[in-house]
Write a protein that holds these residues in place. Sequence first.
Motif, PDB file in Angstrom:
ATOM      1  N   ALA A 971     -18.351 -33.005-128.705  1.00 12.19           N
ATOM      2  CA  ALA A 971     -19.500 -32.489-127.630  1.00 12.19           C
ATOM      3  C   ALA A 971     -19.924 -33.143-127.269  1.00 12.19           C
ATOM      4  CB  ALA A 971     -20.165 -31.510-128.265  1.00 12.19           C
ATOM      5  N   VAL A 972     -20.996 -34.356-128.101  1.00 10.27           N
ATOM      6  CA  VAL A 972     -21.727 -35.779-127.698  1.00 10.27           C
ATOM      7  C   VAL A 972     -20.788 -36.865-126.703  1.00 10.27           C
ATOM      8  CG1 VAL A 972     -22.328 -38.276-127.750  1.00 10.27           C
ATOM      9  CG2 VAL A 972     -23.116 -36.155-129.398  1.00 10.27           C
ATOM     10  N   ALA A 973     -19.650 -36.927-126.849  1.00  8.47           N
ATOM     11  CA  ALA A 973     -18.222 -37.494-126.011  1.00  8.47           C
ATOM     12  C   ALA A 973     -18.672 -36.781-124.298  1.00  8.47           C
ATOM     13  CB  ALA A 973     -17.045 -37.545-126.717  1.00  8.47           C
ATOM     14  N   VAL A 974     -18.448 -35.198-124.225  1.00  6.06           N
ATOM     15  CA  VAL A 974     -18.176 -35.125-123.427  1.00  6.06           C
ATOM     16  C   VAL A 974     -19.211 -35.103-122.621  1.00  6.06           C
ATOM     17  CG1 VAL A 974     -18.221 -32.638-122.232  1.00  6.06           C
ATOM     18  CG2 VAL A 974     -16.554 -33.154-124.650  1.00  6.06           C
ATOM     19  N   LEU A 975     -20.388 -35.029-123.017  1.00  8.44           N
ATOM     20  CA  LEU A 975     -22.278 -34.673-122.584  1.00  8.44           C
ATOM     21  C   LEU A 975     -21.756 -36.239-122.198  1.00  8.44           C
ATOM     22  CD1 LEU A 975     -24.469 -33.585-121.420  1.00  8.44           C
ATOM     23  CD2 LEU A 975     -25.325 -34.446-123.960  1.00  8.44           C
ATOM     24  N   GLU A 976     -21.851 -37.125-122.205  1.00  6.88           N
ATOM     25  CA  GLU A 976     -21.535 -38.531-122.379  1.00  6.88           C
ATOM     26  C   GLU A 976     -21.219 -39.000-121.169  1.00  6.88           C
ATOM     27  OE1 GLU A 976     -20.877 -40.634-125.004  1.00  6.88           O
ATOM     28  OE2 GLU A 976     -23.069 -41.014-126.538  1.00  6.88           O
ATOM     29  N   LYS A 977     -20.112 -38.350-120.995  1.00  8.25           N
ATOM     30  CA  LYS A 977     -18.736 -38.450-119.522  1.00  8.25           C
ATOM     31  C   LYS A 977     -19.188 -37.863-118.399  1.00  8.25           C
ATOM     32  CE  LYS A 977     -14.312 -37.153-118.163  1.00  8.25           C
ATOM     33  NZ  LYS A 977     -12.651 -36.327-119.048  1.00  8.25           N
ATOM     34  N   ILE A 978     -19.673 -36.629-118.583  1.00  8.51           N
ATOM     35  CA  ILE A 978     -19.811 -36.244-117.264  1.00  8.51           C
ATOM     36  C   ILE A 978     -21.321 -37.125-117.337  1.00  8.51           C
ATOM     37  CG2 ILE A 978     -21.210 -33.838-116.489  1.00  8.51           C
ATOM     38  CD1 ILE A 978     -19.439 -32.639-118.987  1.00  8.51           C
ATOM     39  N   THR A 979     -22.486 -37.033-118.037  1.00 12.51           N
ATOM     40  CA  THR A 979     -23.524 -38.137-117.168  1.00 12.51           C
ATOM     41  C   THR A 979     -22.968 -39.226-116.313  1.00 12.51           C
ATOM     42  OG1 THR A 979     -24.358 -38.610-119.239  1.00 12.51           O
ATOM     43  CG2 THR A 979     -25.268 -36.886-118.523  1.00 12.51           C
ATOM     44  N   ALA A 980     -22.252 -39.733-117.007  1.00 13.23           N
ATOM     45  CA  ALA A 980     -21.815 -41.607-116.258  1.00 13.23           C
ATOM     46  C   ALA A 980     -21.215 -40.953-114.966  1.00 13.23           C
ATOM     47  CB  ALA A 980     -20.597 -42.189-117.347  1.00 13.23           C
ATOM     48  N   GLU A 981     -20.498 -39.654-115.134  1.00 10.14           N
ATOM     49  CA  GLU A 981     -19.454 -39.637-114.028  1.00 10.14           C
ATOM     50  C   GLU A 981     -20.942 -39.135-112.382  1.00 10.14           C
ATOM     51  OE1 GLU A 981     -17.222 -37.301-114.568  1.00 10.14           O
ATOM     52  OE2 GLU A 981     -15.426 -38.895-115.442  1.00 10.14           O
ATOM     53  N   THR A 982     -21.928 -38.622-112.980  1.00 14.53           N
ATOM     54  CA  THR A 982     -23.294 -38.261-111.931  1.00 14.53           C
ATOM     55  C   THR A 982     -23.204 -38.891-110.622  1.00 14.53           C
ATOM     56  OG1 THR A 982     -23.816 -36.937-114.110  1.00 14.53           O
ATOM     57  CG2 THR A 982     -25.046 -36.650-111.776  1.00 14.53           C
ATOM     58  N   ALA A 983     -23.519 -40.713-111.465  1.00 15.51           N
ATOM     59  CA  ALA A 983     -23.505 -40.795-110.106  1.00 15.51           C
ATOM     60  C   ALA A 983     -22.751 -40.852-108.866  1.00 15.51           C
ATOM     61  CB  ALA A 983     -24.313 -42.584-110.098  1.00 15.51           C
ATOM     62  N   ALA A 984     -21.422 -40.891-108.975  1.00 10.60           N
ATOM     63  CA  ALA A 984     -20.292 -40.720-107.566  1.00 10.60           C
ATOM     64  C   ALA A 984     -19.632 -39.402-108.252  1.00 10.60           C
ATOM     65  CB  ALA A 984     -20.353 -42.083-107.779  1.00 10.60           C
TER      66      ALA A 984
END
Length: 995
Positions: A971-984
């Motif tokens: 779940a932490v990995a999914v959250l990091e992935k989503i937030t990392a892609e937020t910028a673009a």
Amino acid sequence: MSSGPDDKLIFKLLGPIEVIGAEEQVQVPPGRQQTILGALLLEANRVVAMDQLIDLVWEHTPPSTARAQIQICVSALRREFTRVGVDAQIETRQPGYLLRVAADKIDAVVFERRVAESEAATRQGRVEEASTILRSALALWRGPTLGGAAATLQNKALRLDEKRLSVLENCIDMELLLGRHHALIAELQSLVTEHPLRERPRGQLMLALYRSGRKPEALDVYRTGRDLFIEHLGLEPSDQLRKLETAILTDDQVLRLDQQKPAPITVQNVVSPHQLPATIADFVGRQDLVARVEAVLSDDHTTMPVVNISGKAGIGKSTLAVHVAHRVAAETYPDGQLYCDLRGTQAQPATPAEVLGRFLSALGAVGSSLPDSADERADMYRSMLANRRVLVVLDDAASESQVHQLLPGSPTCGVIVTSRTRLTGLAGSHLVDVDFMDSGDALELLRRIIGVQRLGSEPVAAAALADVMGGLPLALRIIGARLAARPHWTLASMVGRLSDERHRLDELVHGDMVVRASLSLTYDGLAAETRRVMRLMSLLEAESLPVWTASALTDDERHRGFDMLERLVDAQLLDVAGSDVTGLPRYRFHDLIRLFAKEQLAVHEAPAAQLAAVERVTGGWLAMAEQAHKKLYGGDFTVLHGHGQRWQPHASYVGQVLEDPLGWLESERQSLCAAVFQAADAGLDELCWDLATTLVTLFETRSYCDDWQHTHERALEAVRKAGNKRGTAALLCSLGSLHQSQRRMDAARTALEPALELFLELDDVHGLALVRRNLGLLEYHEGRPERAALVFEQSLAGFQHVDDVVGQAYVVSQLAQLSLDRGEHELAVGQLRGALGMCREISSPRVEAQILYRLGSAMLVQGRYEQAQQLITSVLGMVQRSGDIVGESYALHSLGLINGRMRMFTEAGRLLRRAIRLCEENLDRVGAARIRLDLAQLVAQRGETFHAVAIVEQAMMTFQELRLALWESKAVAVLEKITAETAAPTAVPSNGGAR
């Protein structure tokens, strides 16, 4: 309409206690008298036990004079009621007191009625009228419930206060819908101040301020609340409140009043059950009672009609209830009829939880969705019956407490309760006492049984016969049946035969001696072998029994049970209770006749003979359950068996059963569970554990977790008492599977580790393979894949040693899952194809579906989407046809992922949400959380980052609460992935058909 003036109220609870008499208001002294009066009012028209009152007044340290002091307080209240003319009475009723008062004289009851009226108005779209009624209900409140009463009553008082808050919030929702936002602001500000951590009024205030053109203030209300939630609870506001803030920030058009439409009110799509037993063709008399009951059930109602039919044993209560129920069913209660024998006169009456489980299943709730507690089942039951016209017949109730949770909450439903005693504690029920038949009706009943010509040829003897029978329907039916079976007997000769029994017949008024004597007359006329069948049939505890049990009881290899049972039916000593899956009749005793048969059993059958009879019947159930398992699994795989003696029913009967083995298991579920319990009570430990574990074939497929747990716990007591180590190990291993399916991992380990030790001690290769399979799953789910692989390999070796093909296939598929997790896709596909070949060799469709599912998952990770979609679609069809709800949730999840990869985003989201709903219905929180991780990534792909983060956080809370470290890290990995892609963020087409 009850929302009118309140000047007729006598008792006011919604605030400090007030009692209003005809002359003046009663001054109830604070302390003990207020506590006692409060307790009686909260249970108005129901008995409150003396011990309960003592506990309320003194809690755990009552003085030796406690009972006397309670009596003094009650006497003082009675005197005061009389002095000022209070229209209510405090009656002494064992084991305490009952406050008898009209329901519309208590403000709390009036409140509930007005809330129900408002709900009815809302369903019909009359929102303004509904809000007016709710305001009149809320106006009854003068402060906290029971303002000055003892702290010991506050739990019940707080429930009413919580109901008031909920009703107020509903009312405000309606008024916001009606455009009264300006007028509501002051009230909402006060409500939010009083309850700062309650989210619903805070959201209502935000909406009212926004619609009043005060957007900054609306946002400030949110920010203030968020700070409070974080400070006091350590939590962010709910997703709903965060969405409202976003809508206000963006001036979302959905908040405009002209966009608000009343939510459509729909009737829940539930099954219409028709459970009433057949009405008798020769129903006689009782016309006044029939008219009374029919009138109560058929009239228009503002409250639910409840009829309590009471009377002596054998008087015809159940016959009257079923007769009237059939008369009113079609026109007044077209949405269905529920029926249950509550077994109130038996040693183990039906529990409310058990009955609610049966009713919910009949209404369409799947076994896996049933809550554990009786209270939660009652809530679901009332919800499913809301707005539906259903008649509920509760036969042979023991007490009010057995019935209360079985009452629907809707005034559109009706209830008939039969009982030996008057259930005066059922508030608002209509009491109907059933008395003996008069001579005219008694003669008419005899005429219908033996014929008009025969009765008319001996009028004097007929009248004497009716008089000797004392107007008891059961006795009249017994004698009438005996005469009908012997057409050469005269009525006068029958009167003569009964003359020596006159003393026992006269005792009917005082008890059941006449019933016993009357039954003896019929019993004595049977052939010896038929009498023995009747005696032995009374041994068995199931509600109804199939034909073969009679042959098993007598160890009759010629299988003549049907003929002997039909002789008992002809003699009115046994009833036909429908048919089984083969089309043959099922039989059951009337409760009084069962008692009589048990008395004869004790006299004529030695304890050893009784035990041997129970052993044969249990062996028969086990033999057929074993055959059903073999048919479903392609052989005797993944199950252990003991050395209990089987008894084989007739081969043709077994052949018919095996045409639909799962259907047979389902239809006999109650009898099979009863057989486990009776075998445990009888000390038949080998048969007991063997049958319990074999029944997991049904329990697992249909998610009957209650039955799984109850049968195994009872069997575990029996095997431990007998020192049966292998039975203990087998049951613990099976209980471990149950706990794992419910994601109770600690409980699973607690069961599996002792099972492993016992199987090691016994050097039981098959048992070790089964328990290691379960332990491997446990290691996997707890995030130890290397350890899981080692345990699975040990399990596989064991299954290979005993040639358990299904066990091998299952473990290989688990090893394939580990290969998939490591990215070794081709290896996994090869393993799965091998496992699939094993299943197809021996025809095991359930495990085949599981392996096909994993094969589809392997195709998915390899990017072979169309092949994966084809495989999982076939799996979905397989599990839906077999009723495997758990398997359906897995298939939907996988199809959702596949559609997402194929860029069918709308369909993918629909499938994933449907899978989450199924998991939640199955009480599978972990499964729902796992699917939420995939849904979050899908939502993020569409640019809805805020929503996606909220979904991940919801899943993470589940993983943290259940201490699932592996999934928490995912779940932490999914959250990091989503937030990392937020910028673009990537733009995604909105139509679900784009590829």
